[in-house]
Design a protein around this motif. Structure first.
Motif, short mmCIF file in Angstrom:
data_model
loop_
_atom_site.label_atom_id
_atom_site.label_comp_id
_atom_site.label_asym_id
_atom_site.label_seq_id
_atom_site.Cartn_x
_atom_site.Cartn_y
_atom_site.Cartn_z
N CYS A 1 -7.08 13.63 7.08
CA CYS A 1 -8.45 13.65 7.60
C CYS A 1 -8.74 12.53 8.59
O CYS A 1 -9.66 12.61 9.38
CB CYS A 1 -9.44 13.59 6.45
N GLY A 2 -7.96 11.45 8.51
CA GLY A 2 -8.14 10.35 9.46
C GLY A 2 -9.20 9.34 9.09
O GLY A 2 -9.48 8.41 9.86
N VAL A 3 -9.82 9.47 7.93
CA VAL A 3 -10.87 8.53 7.52
C VAL A 3 -10.31 7.11 7.40
O VAL A 3 -10.93 6.15 7.87
CB VAL A 3 -11.52 8.98 6.19
N CYS A 4 -9.16 6.98 6.78
CA CYS A 4 -8.57 5.64 6.62
C CYS A 4 -8.32 4.99 7.98
O CYS A 4 -8.59 3.81 8.17
CB CYS A 4 -7.29 5.70 5.79
N GLU A 5 -7.82 5.77 8.90
CA GLU A 5 -7.54 5.25 10.24
C GLU A 5 -8.83 4.86 10.95
O GLU A 5 -8.89 3.81 11.61
CB GLU A 5 -6.79 6.31 11.05
N SER A 6 -9.86 5.66 10.80
CA SER A 6 -11.09 5.33 11.52
C SER A 6 -11.77 4.11 10.94
O SER A 6 -12.40 3.34 11.66
CB SER A 6 -12.04 6.53 11.56
N ILE A 7 -11.61 3.88 9.63
CA ILE A 7 -12.22 2.70 9.00
C ILE A 7 -11.37 1.46 9.22
O ILE A 7 -11.91 0.36 9.42
CB ILE A 7 -12.42 2.95 7.49
N ILE B 211 0.85 -1.18 0.00
CA ILE B 211 0.00 0.00 0.00
C ILE B 211 0.88 1.23 0.00
O ILE B 211 1.82 1.33 0.80
CB ILE B 211 -0.90 0.02 1.26
N VAL B 212 0.57 2.15 -0.90
CA VAL B 212 1.33 3.39 -0.98
C VAL B 212 0.37 4.56 -0.74
O VAL B 212 -0.72 4.60 -1.32
CB VAL B 212 2.00 3.53 -2.36
N ILE B 213 0.79 5.46 0.11
CA ILE B 213 -0.01 6.67 0.37
C ILE B 213 0.74 7.87 -0.21
O ILE B 213 1.91 8.09 0.11
CB ILE B 213 -0.24 6.87 1.87
N ASP B 214 0.09 8.60 -1.08
CA ASP B 214 0.69 9.79 -1.67
C ASP B 214 0.57 10.94 -0.66
O ASP B 214 -0.51 11.50 -0.45
CB ASP B 214 -0.03 10.14 -2.97
N GLU B 215 1.70 11.27 -0.05
CA GLU B 215 1.69 12.30 1.00
C GLU B 215 1.39 13.68 0.45
O GLU B 215 1.00 14.59 1.19
CB GLU B 215 3.02 12.30 1.75
N ASN B 216 1.59 13.86 -0.85
CA ASN B 216 1.26 15.17 -1.43
C ASN B 216 -0.24 15.36 -1.53
O ASN B 216 -0.73 16.49 -1.55
CB ASN B 216 1.88 15.30 -2.83
N LEU B 217 -0.97 14.24 -1.58
CA LEU B 217 -2.42 14.31 -1.66
C LEU B 217 -3.09 14.24 -0.29
O LEU B 217 -4.12 14.86 -0.07
CB LEU B 217 -2.95 13.17 -2.54
N CYS B 218 -2.50 13.46 0.60
CA CYS B 218 -3.14 13.22 1.91
C CYS B 218 -3.36 14.53 2.66
O CYS B 218 -2.45 15.35 2.77
CB CYS B 218 -2.26 12.28 2.73
N ILE B 219 -4.59 14.69 3.17
CA ILE B 219 -4.93 15.89 3.94
C ILE B 219 -5.07 15.57 5.43
O ILE B 219 -5.53 16.41 6.20
CB ILE B 219 -6.23 16.54 3.40
N VAL C 114 -2.50 8.03 11.41
CA VAL C 114 -2.10 9.37 10.96
C VAL C 114 -1.03 9.90 11.91
O VAL C 114 -1.21 9.86 13.13
CB VAL C 114 -3.31 10.33 10.91
N ASN C 115 0.08 10.34 11.34
CA ASN C 115 1.17 10.90 12.12
C ASN C 115 0.72 12.24 12.71
O ASN C 115 0.33 13.14 11.98
CB ASN C 115 2.40 11.07 11.22
N ASP C 116 0.78 12.36 14.03
CA ASP C 116 0.29 13.58 14.69
C ASP C 116 1.11 14.81 14.33
O ASP C 116 0.60 15.93 14.39
CB ASP C 116 0.31 13.39 16.21
N SER C 117 2.36 14.63 13.99
CA SER C 117 3.22 15.77 13.68
C SER C 117 3.05 16.23 12.23
O SER C 117 2.85 17.41 11.97
CB SER C 117 4.68 15.41 13.90
N THR C 118 3.10 15.25 11.31
CA THR C 118 3.05 15.62 9.89
C THR C 118 1.62 15.70 9.38
O THR C 118 1.37 16.25 8.31
CB THR C 118 3.81 14.60 9.04
N MET C 119 0.66 15.10 10.13
CA MET C 119 -0.74 14.99 9.69
C MET C 119 -0.85 14.26 8.36
O MET C 119 -1.70 14.60 7.52
CB MET C 119 -1.42 16.37 9.63
N LYS C 120 0.03 13.29 8.16
CA LYS C 120 -0.04 12.43 6.98
C LYS C 120 -0.29 11.00 7.44
O LYS C 120 0.25 10.55 8.46
CB LYS C 120 1.26 12.48 6.18
#
Ligand code: SF4
Length: 62
Positions: A13-19, A3-11, A26-32
């Motif tokens: 939001c935490g939806v992936c983590e909650s699901i 699985i690859v997450i594009d950090e330039n796109l990630c905002i 989600v990294n609390d510092s980078t919010m990615k």
């Protein structure tokens, strides 16, 4: 498959983590979002999390 997450796109939001909290966090510092080390990529929630990302930042790569 991985699985690859594009950090330039990630905002962060935490939806992936909650699901699918056993795969995504989600990294609390980078919010990615990132994939948790040694996460079970066969988790049933994985596809729903990918489809639910509002910016389509999560991709499956062979
Ligand atoms: Fe980032 Fe998408 Fe996860 Fe939101 S759902 S934190 S935008 S990867």
């Amino acid at each position: 498959m991985k699985i690859v997450i594009d950090e330039n796109l990630c905002i962060g939001c935490g939806v992936c983590e909650s699901i699918c909290s056993n795969v995504f966090a989600v990294n609390d510092s980078t919010m990615k979002a990132y994939v948790i080390e040694n996460a079970d990529l066969n988790s049933k929630c994985l596809d729903e999390a990918i489809e639910s990302c509002p910016v389509n930042a999560i991709k499956k790569v062979d």
